[in-house]
Design a protein around this motif. Structure first.
Motif, PDB file in Angstrom:
ATOM      1  N   ASN A 112      31.235  41.893  39.100  1.00 56.91           N
ATOM      2  CA  ASN A 112      32.703  42.286  39.764  1.00 56.91           C
ATOM      3  C   ASN A 112      32.767  42.225  41.231  1.00 56.91           C
ATOM      4  O   ASN A 112      33.681  41.880  41.152  1.00 56.91           O
ATOM      5  CB  ASN A 112      33.321  43.752  39.300  1.00 56.91           C
ATOM      6  CG  ASN A 112      32.697  44.573  40.511  1.00 56.91           C
ATOM      7  OD1 ASN A 112      31.344  44.733  40.397  1.00 56.91           O
ATOM      8  ND2 ASN A 112      33.282  45.197  41.136  1.00 56.91           N
ATOM      9  N   TRP A 114      31.476  39.139  42.260  1.00 60.11           N
ATOM     10  CA  TRP A 114      31.361  38.346  42.512  1.00 60.11           C
ATOM     11  C   TRP A 114      32.725  37.736  42.647  1.00 60.11           C
ATOM     12  O   TRP A 114      33.001  35.883  42.763  1.00 60.11           O
ATOM     13  CB  TRP A 114      30.119  37.351  42.130  1.00 60.11           C
ATOM     14  CG  TRP A 114      28.917  37.321  42.596  1.00 60.11           C
ATOM     15  CD1 TRP A 114      28.279  38.493  42.173  1.00 60.11           C
ATOM     16  CD2 TRP A 114      28.528  37.409  43.321  1.00 60.11           C
ATOM     17  NE1 TRP A 114      27.217  38.809  42.771  1.00 60.11           N
ATOM     18  CE2 TRP A 114      27.650  37.892  43.878  1.00 60.11           C
ATOM     19  CE3 TRP A 114      28.756  35.732  43.752  1.00 60.11           C
ATOM     20  CZ2 TRP A 114      26.056  37.371  44.234  1.00 60.11           C
ATOM     21  CZ3 TRP A 114      27.646  35.179  44.317  1.00 60.11           C
ATOM     22  CH2 TRP A 114      26.011  36.117  44.564  1.00 60.11           C
ATOM     23  N   LEU A 115      33.797  37.953  42.025  1.00 60.07           N
ATOM     24  CA  LEU A 115      35.048  37.839  41.020  1.00 60.07           C
ATOM     25  C   LEU A 115      35.930  37.639  43.118  1.00 60.07           C
ATOM     26  O   LEU A 115      36.010  38.524  44.347  1.00 60.07           O
ATOM     27  CB  LEU A 115      35.814  39.041  40.550  1.00 60.07           C
ATOM     28  CG  LEU A 115      35.506  39.443  39.994  1.00 60.07           C
ATOM     29  CD1 LEU A 115      36.016  40.257  38.771  1.00 60.07           C
ATOM     30  CD2 LEU A 115      35.002  37.594  38.441  1.00 60.07           C
ATOM     31  N   ASP A 116      36.782  35.995  43.027  1.00 60.49           N
ATOM     32  CA  ASP A 116      37.864  35.814  44.437  1.00 60.49           C
ATOM     33  C   ASP A 116      36.960  35.992  45.453  1.00 60.49           C
ATOM     34  O   ASP A 116      37.225  36.539  46.351  1.00 60.49           O
ATOM     35  CB  ASP A 116      39.170  36.597  43.812  1.00 60.49           C
ATOM     36  CG  ASP A 116      39.651  37.549  42.451  1.00 60.49           C
ATOM     37  OD1 ASP A 116      39.682  35.537  42.138  1.00 60.49           O
ATOM     38  OD2 ASP A 116      40.141  38.502  42.053  1.00 60.49           O
ATOM     39  N   ARG A 117      36.617  35.691  45.501  1.00 56.85           N
ATOM     40  CA  ARG A 117      35.526  35.395  46.807  1.00 56.85           C
ATOM     41  C   ARG A 117      35.521  33.578  46.598  1.00 56.85           C
ATOM     42  O   ARG A 117      35.156  33.075  46.198  1.00 56.85           O
ATOM     43  CB  ARG A 117      34.298  35.782  46.843  1.00 56.85           C
ATOM     44  CG  ARG A 117      34.458  37.318  47.053  1.00 56.85           C
ATOM     45  CD  ARG A 117      32.991  37.742  47.159  1.00 56.85           C
ATOM     46  NE  ARG A 117      33.182  39.474  46.966  1.00 56.85           N
ATOM     47  CZ  ARG A 117      33.164  39.854  47.891  1.00 56.85           C
ATOM     48  NH1 ARG A 117      33.055  39.362  49.256  1.00 56.85           N
ATOM     49  NH2 ARG A 117      33.098  41.278  48.364  1.00 56.85           N
ATOM     50  N   GLU A 118      34.849  33.258  47.766  1.00 57.25           N
ATOM     51  CA  GLU A 118      35.061  31.555  48.106  1.00 57.25           C
ATOM     52  C   GLU A 118      33.628  31.123  48.137  1.00 57.25           C
ATOM     53  O   GLU A 118      32.400  32.460  49.145  1.00 57.25           O
ATOM     54  CB  GLU A 118      35.296  31.236  49.810  1.00 57.25           C
ATOM     55  CG  GLU A 118      37.018  30.944  49.204  1.00 57.25           C
ATOM     56  CD  GLU A 118      38.003  32.050  48.915  1.00 57.25           C
ATOM     57  OE1 GLU A 118      37.624  32.941  49.875  1.00 57.25           O
ATOM     58  OE2 GLU A 118      38.519  32.156  48.180  1.00 57.25           O
ATOM     59  N   ARG A 142      34.832  29.263  43.582  1.00 57.24           N
ATOM     60  CA  ARG A 142      35.326  30.400  43.403  1.00 57.24           C
ATOM     61  C   ARG A 142      35.765  31.325  41.448  1.00 57.24           C
ATOM     62  O   ARG A 142      35.715  30.137  40.667  1.00 57.24           O
ATOM     63  CB  ARG A 142      36.849  30.991  43.499  1.00 57.24           C
ATOM     64  CG  ARG A 142      37.518  32.093  43.571  1.00 57.24           C
ATOM     65  CD  ARG A 142      39.135  31.966  43.556  1.00 57.24           C
ATOM     66  NE  ARG A 142      39.850  32.930  43.734  1.00 57.24           N
ATOM     67  CZ  ARG A 142      40.652  34.046  45.202  1.00 57.24           C
ATOM     68  NH1 ARG A 142      39.531  33.128  45.586  1.00 57.24           N
ATOM     69  NH2 ARG A 142      41.081  34.312  44.448  1.00 57.24           N
ATOM     70  N   PRO A 144      37.633  33.590  39.771  1.00 57.89           N
ATOM     71  CA  PRO A 144      39.095  33.903  39.316  1.00 57.89           C
ATOM     72  C   PRO A 144      38.974  35.088  38.025  1.00 57.89           C
ATOM     73  O   PRO A 144      38.701  35.104  37.167  1.00 57.89           O
ATOM     74  CB  PRO A 144      39.954  32.694  39.120  1.00 57.89           C
ATOM     75  CG  PRO A 144      39.224  31.961  38.841  1.00 57.89           C
ATOM     76  CD  PRO A 144      38.294  31.694  38.716  1.00 57.89           C
ATOM     77  N   GLN A 145      39.538  36.010  38.624  1.00 59.01           N
ATOM     78  CA  GLN A 145      39.590  37.220  38.093  1.00 59.01           C
ATOM     79  C   GLN A 145      41.139  37.444  37.095  1.00 59.01           C
ATOM     80  O   GLN A 145      41.751  36.779  38.000  1.00 59.01           O
ATOM     81  CB  GLN A 145      39.387  38.293  38.932  1.00 59.01           C
ATOM     82  CG  GLN A 145      39.739  39.962  37.776  1.00 59.01           C
ATOM     83  CD  GLN A 145      39.554  40.939  38.524  1.00 59.01           C
ATOM     84  OE1 GLN A 145      39.226  42.100  38.050  1.00 59.01           O
ATOM     85  NE2 GLN A 145      39.661  41.157  39.899  1.00 59.01           N
ATOM     86  N   ALA A 147      44.939  37.862  35.922  1.00 63.88           N
ATOM     87  CA  ALA A 147      45.769  39.131  36.867  1.00 63.88           C
ATOM     88  C   ALA A 147      45.828  40.321  35.128  1.00 63.88           C
ATOM     89  O   ALA A 147      45.623  39.986  34.267  1.00 63.88           O
ATOM     90  CB  ALA A 147      46.815  37.954  36.668  1.00 63.88           C
ATOM     91  N   ASP A 204      27.726  34.649  48.284  1.00 65.54           N
ATOM     92  CA  ASP A 204      28.853  34.401  48.972  1.00 65.54           C
ATOM     93  C   ASP A 204      29.152  33.294  50.547  1.00 65.54           C
ATOM     94  O   ASP A 204      27.602  33.491  51.193  1.00 65.54           O
ATOM     95  CB  ASP A 204      29.006  35.784  49.308  1.00 65.54           C
ATOM     96  CG  ASP A 204      30.932  35.832  49.750  1.00 65.54           C
ATOM     97  OD1 ASP A 204      30.754  34.984  49.813  1.00 65.54           O
ATOM     98  OD2 ASP A 204      30.310  36.750  50.536  1.00 65.54           O
TER      99      ASP A 204
END
Length: 420
Positions: A112, A114-118, A142, A144-145, A147, A204
């Motif tokens: 979790n 690693w989600l929504d990171r550049e 990325r 993406p998680q 919604a 990351d």
């Protein structure tokens, strides 16, 4: 402490993969006056500061002026790799108008985080003629998680399937105009058709940061175990030439996947180097073993601080808190290699450095992790002690420590390699 932390931040930023960490370590060692050796060549004998790189691993040593055949070794052992994801063959995929990178899990990352990171891709490419080149993309991908509107129960429990849910997006379109390997080759300045193999990981890209009340915290990716690699480099570059032992720094690869590789702690790399040093001193097998019997290894790896929100997961009596010094790691099942003699050796190094330390032991109901410590002790028969900086969020894409602890670890390791 401030200077050490700033230099650590630079080291982490320069080391998105184990190959980059080995390269940056080599650069720093050469700047400190160490000579780089080739494993296929004859090695010089006599006193000196030397190092060798094997893939994503590096070993450096200081041979003193008065070395004798039965001389002992003092070794700082660390690892250059970190948990995350690694690029698969046929790396470019596409789904519903999105271009994605095909990756597989490396080690035991906290999915979790690693989600929504550049994120970036980093590692090495190897061409048909055997040339190796390092490459990194900078922010490029990325994961993406989904919604919350499409998964109303997500806050009751998030389950991520590593095959279905963790493929990063890096563009829009279809496979007709996309070639991830070609992009990497272009960044590295080689022809894509010449690339015959690659070892590429996901990292990351967020910069390390100091924050909190009185700047109490330091956050960064890959602190497990680049904090220890950096501290070990500080110790070996300060190691004296007038010692009664050979000082050694080892940064192994592949600890997060078991160490059983040619550049891992379970492989022959360290044994090979020590044997060649002993051979250069004219040591017989008996003299070499006498030296090993008087040798020490500090296995420096990240450890656990007590977590304020999950205190019940920790031992009720042994609850180290980050900011109160590095850890002495102990386990009755020998998942850590520390014993009573090792605890005393660690205490002496910390006392000489003026560093406070804490003991760590697992809660009896929580399985204990392990390190290169038991591997090294078993592989070489050298007395080994497990130590390290306490973290929160270990194996997250972005881990957390106290600002004081990395410098304290470096101080203790420096004292270990130069005992009073």
């Amino acid at each position: 402490m401030t200077a050490h932390l700033g230099d650590l931040a630079d080291f982490i930023a320069a080391s998105p993969s184990s190959f980059h960490a080995a390269h940056e370590s080599a650069r720093r060692l050469e700047a400190a006056g160490f000579d780089r050796l080739d494993e296929t060549a004859e090695w010089p004998t006599g006193p000196g500061r030397r190092f060798v790189v094997r893939d994503g691993a590096v070993i450096a040593w200081v041979e003193p002026e008065a070395a004798v055949p039965q001389i002992p070794f003092r070794i700082v052992g660390t690892h250059t790799d970190s948990p995350g994801f690694k690029l698969k063959p046929k790396s470019t995929t596409a789904s519903n108008g999105f271009l994605q990178a095909g990756v597989e899990v490396y080690g035991g990352p906290l999915f979790n985080s690693w989600l929504d990171r550049e994120l970036e891709l980093a590692g090495r490419l190897v061409t048909l003629d055997g040339t190796e080149v390092l490459v990194r993309t900078g922010p490029f991908l990325r994961i993406p998680q989904l919604a919350i509107h499409l998964d109303r129960g997500v806050n009751d429990g998030l389950r991520l399937d590593p095959q279905q849910h963790l493929n990063p997006v890096f563009g829009l379109g279809d496979l007709s105009g996309a070639d991830l390997l070609g992009h990497l080759a272009g960044l590295a300045g080689v022809e894509a058709a010449d690339v015959a193999g690659y070892d590429i990981v996901v990292a990351d890209t967020a910069a390390p940061a100091v924050f909190g009340l009185d700047d109490a915290f330091f956050a960064a990716g890959r602190m497990d175990n680049l904090v220890s690699v950096h501290a070990g480099l500080a110790a070996i570059t300060a190691a004296p030439l007038d010692a009664s032992h050979v000082s050694v720094f080892a940064g192994f690869d592949h600890e997060e996947v078991g160490s059983a590789t040619r550049s891992g702690a379970a492989g022959p790399f360290l044994a090979d180097v020590l044997a060649r040093i002993a051979d250069g001193l004219g040591a017989t097998e008996s003299e070499r073993l006498r030296g090993f019997a008087a040798s020490w290894c500090f296995s420096a790896d990240a450890g656990h601080s007590v977590h304020p929100n999950y205190a019940e997961r920790h031992d009720p009596a042994n609850r180290p808190v980050m900011g109160r010094g590095p850890l002495l790691k102990i386990n009755a099942q020998q998942r850590y290699a520390t014993d009573a003699a090792g605890a005393a050796e660690w205490a002496r190094a910390c006392a000489q450095a003026g560093v406070a330390y804490q003991e760590f032991v697992s809660n009896n109901t929580v399985p204990c992790g392990s390190t290169i410590g038991p591997v090294t002790a078993t592989r070489l028969g050298i007395r080994t002690v497990d130590i390290g900086v306490p973290l929160l969020s270990m194996h997250s894409a972005r881990e957390l420590c106290a600002v004081d602890d990395p410098a304290a670890l470096a101080g203790a390791l420096t004292a270990f390699l130069a005992p009073a």
